[in-house]
Design a protein around this motif. Structure first.
Motif, PDB file in Angstrom:
ATOM      1  N   VAL A  47      30.252   9.514 -37.230  1.00 45.48           N
ATOM      2  CA  VAL A  47      29.008  10.850 -37.486  1.00 45.48           C
ATOM      3  C   VAL A  47      27.728  10.510 -37.550  1.00 45.48           C
ATOM      4  CG1 VAL A  47      28.002  12.274 -39.585  1.00 45.48           C
ATOM      5  CG2 VAL A  47      30.807  11.571 -39.417  1.00 45.48           C
ATOM      6  N   PRO A  48      26.932  10.334 -36.348  1.00 43.63           N
ATOM      7  CA  PRO A  48      25.723  10.423 -36.373  1.00 43.63           C
ATOM      8  C   PRO A  48      25.294   9.771 -37.488  1.00 43.63           C
ATOM      9  CG  PRO A  48      26.384  12.062 -34.507  1.00 43.63           C
ATOM     10  CD  PRO A  48      27.331  12.221 -35.913  1.00 43.63           C
ATOM     11  N   ILE A  49      24.028   9.307 -37.546  1.00 48.44           N
ATOM     12  CA  ILE A  49      22.920   9.274 -38.463  1.00 48.44           C
ATOM     13  C   ILE A  49      22.570   9.973 -38.499  1.00 48.44           C
ATOM     14  CG2 ILE A  49      21.142   7.304 -38.765  1.00 48.44           C
ATOM     15  CD1 ILE A  49      23.552   5.892 -38.649  1.00 48.44           C
ATOM     16  N   TYR A  50      21.618  10.657 -37.215  1.00 46.00           N
ATOM     17  CA  TYR A  50      21.059  11.900 -37.575  1.00 46.00           C
ATOM     18  C   TYR A  50      21.706  12.760 -38.870  1.00 46.00           C
ATOM     19  CZ  TYR A  50      22.754  15.651 -34.599  1.00 46.00           C
ATOM     20  OH  TYR A  50      23.822  16.161 -33.842  1.00 46.00           O
ATOM     21  N   ARG A  51      23.185  12.973 -38.114  1.00 50.17           N
ATOM     22  CA  ARG A  51      23.988  14.489 -39.326  1.00 50.17           C
ATOM     23  C   ARG A  51      23.897  13.556 -40.567  1.00 50.17           C
ATOM     24  NH1 ARG A  51      24.791  19.636 -39.633  1.00 50.17           N
ATOM     25  NH2 ARG A  51      25.208  19.263 -41.366  1.00 50.17           N
ATOM     26  N   GLN A  52      24.405  12.498 -40.617  1.00 50.28           N
ATOM     27  CA  GLN A  52      24.370  12.232 -42.014  1.00 50.28           C
ATOM     28  C   GLN A  52      23.280  11.945 -42.929  1.00 50.28           C
ATOM     29  OE1 GLN A  52      25.894   7.752 -42.726  1.00 50.28           O
ATOM     30  NE2 GLN A  52      26.662   7.964 -40.348  1.00 50.28           N
ATOM     31  N   ILE A  53      22.308  11.853 -42.237  1.00 52.42           N
ATOM     32  CA  ILE A  53      20.660  11.814 -42.762  1.00 52.42           C
ATOM     33  C   ILE A  53      20.701  13.283 -43.420  1.00 52.42           C
ATOM     34  CG2 ILE A  53      18.340  12.133 -42.761  1.00 52.42           C
ATOM     35  CD1 ILE A  53      18.245  10.042 -40.767  1.00 52.42           C
ATOM     36  N   ILE A  54      21.068  14.526 -42.476  1.00 53.49           N
ATOM     37  CA  ILE A  54      20.996  15.506 -42.602  1.00 53.49           C
ATOM     38  C   ILE A  54      22.117  16.074 -44.445  1.00 53.49           C
ATOM     39  CG2 ILE A  54      21.405  18.265 -41.854  1.00 53.49           C
ATOM     40  CD1 ILE A  54      20.627  17.598 -39.059  1.00 53.49           C
ATOM     41  N   ASP A  55      22.967  15.521 -43.976  1.00 60.05           N
ATOM     42  CA  ASP A  55      24.249  15.645 -45.235  1.00 60.05           C
ATOM     43  C   ASP A  55      23.459  15.643 -46.652  1.00 60.05           C
ATOM     44  OD1 ASP A  55      25.937  17.155 -43.097  1.00 60.05           O
ATOM     45  OD2 ASP A  55      26.802  15.215 -43.089  1.00 60.05           O
ATOM     46  N   ALA A  56      22.744  14.193 -46.181  1.00 62.47           N
ATOM     47  CA  ALA A  56      22.448  13.591 -47.521  1.00 62.47           C
ATOM     48  C   ALA A  56      21.541  14.253 -47.828  1.00 62.47           C
ATOM     49  CB  ALA A  56      22.079  12.032 -47.357  1.00 62.47           C
ATOM     50  N   VAL A  57      20.491  15.194 -47.218  1.00 65.20           N
ATOM     51  CA  VAL A  57      19.316  16.154 -47.766  1.00 65.20           C
ATOM     52  C   VAL A  57      19.777  17.045 -48.251  1.00 65.20           C
ATOM     53  CG1 VAL A  57      17.123  16.982 -47.134  1.00 65.20           C
ATOM     54  CG2 VAL A  57      17.409  14.988 -45.944  1.00 65.20           C
ATOM     55  N   LEU A  58      20.943  17.701 -46.989  1.00 68.76           N
ATOM     56  CA  LEU A  58      21.480  19.004 -48.352  1.00 68.76           C
ATOM     57  C   LEU A  58      22.479  18.758 -49.156  1.00 68.76           C
ATOM     58  CD1 LEU A  58      23.170  20.251 -44.943  1.00 68.76           C
ATOM     59  CD2 LEU A  58      21.282  21.332 -45.928  1.00 68.76           C
ATOM     60  N   SER A  59      22.508  17.796 -49.401  1.00 73.24           N
ATOM     61  CA  SER A  59      23.277  17.436 -50.893  1.00 73.24           C
ATOM     62  C   SER A  59      22.171  17.218 -52.073  1.00 73.24           C
ATOM     63  CB  SER A  59      24.099  15.964 -50.649  1.00 73.24           C
ATOM     64  OG  SER A  59      24.639  15.796 -51.977  1.00 73.24           O
ATOM     65  N   ALA A  60      21.000  16.612 -51.562  1.00 73.40           N
ATOM     66  CA  ALA A  60      20.247  16.065 -52.637  1.00 73.40           C
ATOM     67  C   ALA A  60      19.160  17.805 -53.217  1.00 73.40           C
ATOM     68  CB  ALA A  60      18.780  15.495 -52.153  1.00 73.40           C
ATOM     69  N   LEU A  61      19.366  18.297 -51.487  1.00 69.79           N
ATOM     70  CA  LEU A  61      18.415  19.898 -52.025  1.00 69.79           C
ATOM     71  C   LEU A  61      19.811  20.293 -52.928  1.00 69.79           C
ATOM     72  CD1 LEU A  61      16.877  21.007 -48.727  1.00 69.79           C
ATOM     73  CD2 LEU A  61      15.554  20.191 -50.881  1.00 69.79           C
ATOM     74  N   SER A  62      20.985  20.795 -52.910  1.00 72.02           N
ATOM     75  CA  SER A  62      21.967  21.906 -53.257  1.00 72.02           C
ATOM     76  C   SER A  62      22.747  21.127 -54.817  1.00 72.02           C
ATOM     77  CB  SER A  62      23.239  21.696 -52.569  1.00 72.02           C
ATOM     78  OG  SER A  62      24.010  20.344 -52.385  1.00 72.02           O
ATOM     79  N   THR A  63      22.413  19.514 -55.290  1.00 76.81           N
ATOM     80  CA  THR A  63      22.846  19.098 -57.057  1.00 76.81           C
ATOM     81  C   THR A  63      21.144  19.318 -57.057  1.00 76.81           C
ATOM     82  OG1 THR A  63      21.917  17.149 -55.732  1.00 76.81           O
ATOM     83  CG2 THR A  63      24.461  18.082 -55.766  1.00 76.81           C
ATOM     84  N   GLY A  64      20.513  19.249 -57.301  1.00 77.30           N
ATOM     85  CA  GLY A  64      18.948  19.344 -57.801  1.00 77.30           C
ATOM     86  C   GLY A  64      18.122  18.506 -57.736  1.00 77.30           C
TER      87      GLY A  64
END
Length: 126
Positions: free
Chosen positions: A13-30
């Motif tokens: 998985v491209p690094i930029y996509r992993q960053i996106i996924d991590a930020v989205l996770s942090a946003l969704s979990t609060g």
């Protein structure tokens, strides 16, 4: 730092996509709350030991998707929450299909994935 990112260079998985996924996770979990500043592009690039352009691309995609907002001279913040999409079932199905496909690439069954999600949910709601 509210956003914890573990990069996996062997995941395909491209690094930029992993960053996106991590930020989205942090946003969704609060983990990152409304009004809380995200790391700057250069700060996150330095922390992850990646090119700042990689982080800039991830942030740009997140901003275009309406997940974060950049305020010139102040930083990057979570975007105000918007209502759920009208077709929640279709969105959930798309998310499920992507998760199952990603799990299959790692030789993880759909049943194991669902069981893990349930376990993680139970731990989060305690």
């Amino acid at each position: 730092m509210p956003v914890e990112i573990q990069l996996d260079y062997d995941r395909g998985v491209p690094i930029y996509r992993q960053i996106i996924d991590a930020v989205l996770s942090a946003l969704s979990t609060g983990a990152v709350k409304l009004g809380e500043q995200l790391p700057t592009i250069h700060e996150l690039a330095r922390r992850l030991d990646v090119n700042p352009n990689t982080v800039a691309r991830a942030y740009r995609d997140l901003e275009q998707g309406g997940h974060i907002v950049s305020k010139r001279g102040r930083g990057t913040f979570p975007a105000p929450r918007t209502p759920a999409p009208l077709d929640t079932d279709a969105t959930l199905r798309e998310l499920y299909d992507r998760a199952v496909a990603d799990a299959a690439r790692h030789k993880i069954s759909a049943q194991d994935l669902v069981a893990y999600f349930q376990k993680a949910f139970d731990e989060q709601t305690r």
